[in-house]
Design a protein around this motif. Structure first.
Motif, PDB file in Angstrom:
ATOM      1  N   UNK A   1      -0.592   8.942   4.389  1.00  0.00           N
ATOM      2  CA  UNK A   1       0.102   8.128   3.377  1.00  0.00           C
ATOM      3  C   UNK A   1       0.011   6.649   3.747  1.00  0.00           C
ATOM      4  N   UNK A   2       0.291   6.364   5.019  1.00  0.00           N
ATOM      5  CA  UNK A   2       0.288   4.966   5.456  1.00  0.00           C
ATOM      6  C   UNK A   2      -1.102   4.352   5.288  1.00  0.00           C
ATOM      7  N   UNK A   3      -2.132   5.140   5.505  1.00  0.00           N
ATOM      8  CA  UNK A   3      -3.466   4.525   5.448  1.00  0.00           C
ATOM      9  C   UNK A   3      -4.117   4.591   4.070  1.00  0.00           C
ATOM     10  N   UNK A   4      -3.593   5.449   3.173  1.00  0.00           N
ATOM     11  CA  UNK A   4      -4.305   5.597   1.890  1.00  0.00           C
ATOM     12  C   UNK A   4      -3.552   5.145   0.655  1.00  0.00           C
TER      13      UNK A   4
ATOM     14  N   UNK B   1       8.766   8.145   4.525  1.00  0.00           N
ATOM     15  CA  UNK B   1       7.498   8.853   4.734  1.00  0.00           C
ATOM     16  C   UNK B   1       7.741  10.327   5.055  1.00  0.00           C
ATOM     17  N   UNK B   2       8.788  10.580   5.834  1.00  0.00           N
ATOM     18  CA  UNK B   2       9.087  11.975   6.202  1.00  0.00           C
ATOM     19  C   UNK B   2       9.424  12.803   4.959  1.00  0.00           C
TER      20      UNK B   2
ATOM     21  N   UNK C   1       2.107   2.369  -4.687  1.00  0.00           N
ATOM     22  CA  UNK C   1       2.613   3.674  -4.218  1.00  0.00           C
ATOM     23  C   UNK C   1       3.435   3.529  -2.941  1.00  0.00           C
ATOM     24  N   UNK C   2       3.007   2.638  -2.077  1.00  0.00           N
ATOM     25  CA  UNK C   2       3.773   2.415  -0.843  1.00  0.00           C
ATOM     26  C   UNK C   2       5.150   1.867  -1.188  1.00  0.00           C
TER      27      UNK C   2
ATOM     28  N   UNK D   1       1.462   9.504  13.974  1.00  0.00           N
ATOM     29  CA  UNK D   1       2.229   9.474  12.717  1.00  0.00           C
ATOM     30  C   UNK D   1       1.999  10.776  11.962  1.00  0.00           C
ATOM     31  N   UNK D   2       2.714  11.806  12.374  1.00  0.00           N
ATOM     32  CA  UNK D   2       2.507  13.128  11.786  1.00  0.00           C
ATOM     33  C   UNK D   2       3.624  13.438  10.781  1.00  0.00           C
TER      34      UNK D   2
END
Ligand SMILES: C[S@@+](CC[C@H](N)C(=O)[O-])C[C@H]1O[C@@H](n2cnc3c(N)ncnc32)[C@H](O)[C@@H]1O
Length: 304
Positions: free
Chosen positions: A139-142, A210-211, A147-148, A124-125
């Motif tokens: 982003x996905x993990x933090x 996310x991108x 915020x998500x 997931x870059x």
């Protein structure tokens, strides 16, 4: 063209830019160099293209593809928001036109290691510029639940934002979400099956969100849409090709505001004239030949 990226709306862009011999253009999103090549052909024998792209691979490939033009093309690995400084360093005061062809090059999408695609599993870059210090996995993990949800709503216009955010939170407590397939699976789980479209992968909006956030795409676009005019000669044009409604809306609204000028809408002090009342879209034939062109919208404004 280049390494497999087919440039979109080429004739339309060339007509609007009105390329002529001896002129100087900026291709602010060089990619595989397809549009730049056309500009170089039409500005022969001595027209110049300043090409920017912040992706290392794009710069390498475009440099190769345009090598035969020698000194007529100057390529820099740079975020396009730094265009004014770059031109200043080159001692170029004004250019005849600017092209922004937003979004991704095919080679970025197709390389699974880059993490953009829903089709092949990869990390997931999602960074277009490998120097950016934030990847999608961060982003996905933090990000917090709020915020998500905000990211998915604002940058993905995702109606299932809340549910997706909830499932991400739940899943990441059990094991880290590190791959495109893992995220895709979570989104598929979060959206009720009866709302899964057969044509578009249900995770498309989440990936877009996310991108956009990883690359700060809307912030960058906003900045160049304001700044670009400072380096464009009077009568010079800026063409922007966008690939989703968030970008297109931003371009439309910024052009209109700059055309209106003073906030009173009196027309006093407007700095641009909009050349495309409606965005241009690829003809059916182009859409058939290059399916990726389907979502493209081209807008153009002239500095007055
Ligand atoms: C759709 S491609 C351009 C394709 C190109 N017109 C061609 O004919 O091959 C978009 C390119 O813009 C680059 N890009 C996106 N945002 C950028 C930014 N802020 N600064 C510099 N390059 C950017 C991407 O890395 C990508 O290579």
């Amino acid at each position: 063209m280049g390494f497999g990226h087919i440039p979109v709306l080429v004739e339309e862009v060339m007509t609007l830019l009105g390329c002529e011999p001896h002129q100087t253009y900026v291709d602010a999103t060089l990619g595989g160099g397809g549009h730049a090549l056309e500009i170089l052909k039409r500005t022969a024998p001595d027209g110049i293209v300043i090409g920017l792209d912040w992706d290392e691979e794009a710069v390498a490939e475009a440099s190769k593809a345009l090598m035969s033009f020698g000194e007529r093309v100057k390529i820099f690995r740079e975020n396009f928001i730094h265009l004014p400084e770059r031109l200043k360093a080159l001692k170029i005061e004004e250019v005849d036109g600017i092209l922004l062809d937003l979004g991704l090059s095919s080679f970025q999408i197709e390389k699974r290691e880059r993490g953009f695609s829903l089709k092949g599993d990869g990390p997931l870059d999602m960074r277009m510029d490998q120097r950016i210090d934030r990847r999608a996995v961060d982003l996905v993990s933090r990000l917090s639940f709020q915020e998500l949800e905000y990211t998915l709503l604002k940058y993905g216009e995702e109606r299932w934002a809340k549910r997706i955010a909830k499932v991400i939170l739940h899943e990441r407590e059990r094991s880290p979400i590190e791959t495109t397939y893992a995220l895709r699976k979570i989104v598929h789980q979060a959206i009720p099956r009866r709302f899964h479209s057969r044509k578009i992968d249900p995770a498309t909006r989440t990936f877009q969100a996310f991108r956009i956030r990883v690359n700060e795409e809307l912030e960058n676009l906003k900045e160049i849409l304001e700044k670009g005019w400072t380096v464009l000669r009077k009568g010079g044009r800026m063409c922007v090709i966008s690939f989703h409604s968030l970008e297109d809306r931003l371009v439309k609204e910024t052009f209109r505001r700059l055309e209106r000028g003073g906030e009173d809408g009196s027309g006093q002090g407007g700095v641009v004239q909009v050349m495309t009342k409606k965005p241009l879209r690829p003809a059916e034939e182009e859409q058939r030949r290059n399916p990726r062109s389907r979502s493209a919208r081209l807008r153009c404004a002239e500095r007055v």
